[in-house]
Motif scaffolding. Structure first.
Motif: not given
Length: 120
Positions: A56-65, A80-86, A95-103
């Motif tokens: 799993r990936v946690l994506v946080l968007h921040y702004g300014t108060s 993102a994947h059943e196995s761990g993140l590589a 705006s875009l996230l690319a992920t690859a698994s340990e497999k």
């Protein structure tokens, strides 16, 4: 404006650049690889870190108060994947996230605001 991010085994800390005070901290699954992505667009800060569960990936968007301080605006959990993140990588504007698994068999592309998978 701006921020600095430091990740240790099970936490990531977001520090305000101006005074190096902690603006946020995020719990993660054991992150011995130090996986962490930060957008490079000076207009907005997007941070991607491993979530609390494998793959799993946690994506946080921040702004300014109104006071000019860094604050969390939204959070998206991407399964993102059943196995761990590589590895993972954010686009310039976050705006875009690319992920690859340990497999090592799949690279997936996600919309970070909604968590929608765009390509595999």
């Amino acid at each position: 404006g701006g921020a600095r991010v430091v990740c240790v085994d099970t936490k990531c800390y977001v520090y305000r650049f101006e005074d190096l005070r902690i603006a946020d901290h995020i719990d993660t699954v054991s992150n011995t690889k130090g996986l962490c992505c930060v957008s490079t667009d000076p207009k907005k800060l997007v941070l991607a870190v491993p979530g609390m569960q494998k793959g799993r990936v946690l994506v946080l968007h921040y702004g300014t108060s109104p006071e000019g301080l860094l604050q969390r605006e939204s959070m998206t959990i991407i399964v993102a994947h059943e196995s761990g993140l590589a590895n993972m990588c954010l686009s310039h504007d976050g705006s875009l996230l690319a992920t690859a698994s340990e497999k090592g068999t799949l690279v997936r592309l996600y919309d970070t605001l909604h968590g929608t998978q765009l390509q595999e």
